[in-house]
Design an enzyme around this catalytic site. Structure first.
Site, PDB file in Angstrom:
ATOM      1  CE  LYS A 179      -2.113  -0.802   3.906  1.00 52.76           C
ATOM      2  NZ  LYS A 179      -1.592  -2.112   4.354  1.00 52.76           N
ATOM      3  NE  ARG A 231      -4.477  -0.999   9.570  1.00 58.98           N
ATOM      4  CZ  ARG A 231      -3.356  -0.535   9.023  1.00 58.98           C
ATOM      5  NH1 ARG A 231      -3.306   0.682   8.535  1.00 58.98           N
ATOM      6  NH2 ARG A 231      -2.290  -1.304   8.934  1.00 58.98           N
ATOM      7  NE  ARG A 250       6.386  -0.664  10.115  1.00 55.53           N
ATOM      8  CZ  ARG A 250       5.272  -0.554   9.419  1.00 55.53           C
ATOM      9  NH1 ARG A 250       5.287   0.060   8.263  1.00 55.53           N
ATOM     10  NH2 ARG A 250       4.140  -1.053   9.864  1.00 55.53           N
TER      11      ARG A 250
HETATM   12  P1  AMP Z   1       0.739   0.652   8.728  1.00 54.78           P
HETATM   13  O1  AMP Z   1       1.927   1.546   8.640  1.00 54.78           O
HETATM   14  O2  AMP Z   1      -0.408   1.121   7.878  1.00 54.78           O
HETATM   15  O3  AMP Z   1       1.088  -0.794   8.504  1.00 54.78           O
HETATM   16  O4  AMP Z   1       0.206   0.747  10.237  1.00 54.78           O
HETATM   17  C1  AMP Z   1       1.033   0.377  11.336  1.00 54.78           C
HETATM   18  C2  AMP Z   1       0.193   0.234  12.588  1.00 54.78           C
HETATM   19  O5  AMP Z   1      -0.445   1.477  12.890  1.00 54.78           O
HETATM   20  C3  AMP Z   1      -0.965  -0.759  12.492  1.00 54.78           C
HETATM   21  O6  AMP Z   1      -0.533  -2.093  12.743  1.00 54.78           O
HETATM   22  C4  AMP Z   1      -1.902  -0.234  13.579  1.00 54.78           C
HETATM   23  O7  AMP Z   1      -1.417  -0.577  14.870  1.00 54.78           O
HETATM   24  C5  AMP Z   1      -1.746   1.283  13.419  1.00 54.78           C
HETATM   25  N1  AMP Z   1      -2.713   1.846  12.453  1.00 54.78           N
HETATM   26  C6  AMP Z   1      -2.439   2.343  11.222  1.00 54.78           C
HETATM   27  N2  AMP Z   1      -3.549   2.787  10.620  1.00 54.78           N
HETATM   28  C7  AMP Z   1      -4.556   2.562  11.488  1.00 54.78           C
HETATM   29  C8  AMP Z   1      -5.959   2.775  11.432  1.00 54.78           C
HETATM   30  N3  AMP Z   1      -6.564   3.317  10.361  1.00 54.78           N
HETATM   31  N4  AMP Z   1      -6.685   2.415  12.525  1.00 54.78           N
HETATM   32  C9  AMP Z   1      -6.119   1.879  13.608  1.00 54.78           C
HETATM   33  N5  AMP Z   1      -4.800   1.636  13.726  1.00 54.78           N
HETATM   34  C10 AMP Z   1      -4.025   1.966  12.674  1.00 54.78           C
END
Ligand code: AMP
Length: 192
Positions: free
Chosen positions: A13, A88, A133
């Site tokens: 993404k 999400r 990360r």
């Molecule tokens: P990402 O960078 O999109 O993989 O997001 C990393 C982490 O951030 C996820 O595993 C969640 O813990 C949190 N996170 C990101 N976007 C959301 C969202 N829209 N709602 C809730 N938690 C989020």
């Protein structure tokens, strides 16, 4: 133009969203990145957010909505934006609809990046080595894939029913996937 990217962790993404944002000249809003920025601060909120990120759990809807609403109100989002990793949950999807409606805007398309679980695990472990990360450990990867299935995948039906969903095969190289995205979006625009 408002486009949502949906897909499990490791689907690409962020990579695809960045490319499309550059091509369309509108910003990419990554809630994951925004939450990681909150985590960097020295506050009780930062520690609370950090505890969600570290275990792979979703941050609470009300917090995510507050962050997104204030970002969407910024001047560079006036012509639209690409939403990376948001919404999400169904609550977030419904809140986004309301938010856009209040602003006289709408969601134009939802792009689902589909990648089989084995490839996702491989990609995430590789990313863990490269980016270090905190949430790319094996246990957290499994938890995040599970959370995607239970909390985020139901959004696909929500958007499919409203004819907003386009599913994209995310298994190719970043260049191949981007070409598919570009082709499908162009096709969609000429059909409407
Ligand atoms: P990402 O960078 O999109 O993989 O997001 C990393 C982490 O951030 C996820 O595993 C969640 O813990 C949190 N996170 C990101 N976007 C959301 C969202 N829209 N709602 C809730 N938690 C989020």
């Amino acid at each position: 133009m408002h486009i949502v990217f949906i897909g499990p962790p490791g689907a690409g993404k962020g990579t695809q969203c960045k490319r499309l944002a550059a091509a369309l000249g509108i910003p990419q809003l990554s809630t994951g990145e925004m939450l990681r920025n909150v985590k960097q601060q020295d506050s009780a909120l930062a520690r609370w957010v950090g505890s969600h990120l570290d275990t792979g759990e979703l941050a609470p809807d009300h917090l995510v909505m507050r962050i997104v609403a204030s970002r969407l109100a910024e001047a560079d989002c006036r012509q639209g934006c690409l939403l990376d990793g948001f919404p999400r949950t169904l609550v977030q999807a419904q809140s986004l609809d309301e938010l856009l409606q209040q602003r006289g805007q709408q969601l134009d398309r939802v792009l689902e990046l589909r990648v089989p679980p084995d490839i996702l695990k491989e990609r995430l472990l590789k990313r863990a080595e490269l980016e270090r990360r905190g949430d790319d450990t094996f246990a957290t990867i499994l938890a995040r894939l599970q959370i995607y299935e239970t909390q985020t995948a139901p959004l696909l039906d929500y958007y499919r029913e409203r004819n907003l969903l386009t599913t994209i095969d995310g298994t190719g190289s970043p260049e191949q996937v981007f070409e598919t995205i570009r082709r499908l979006l162009t096709q969609h625009c000429s059909d409407h």
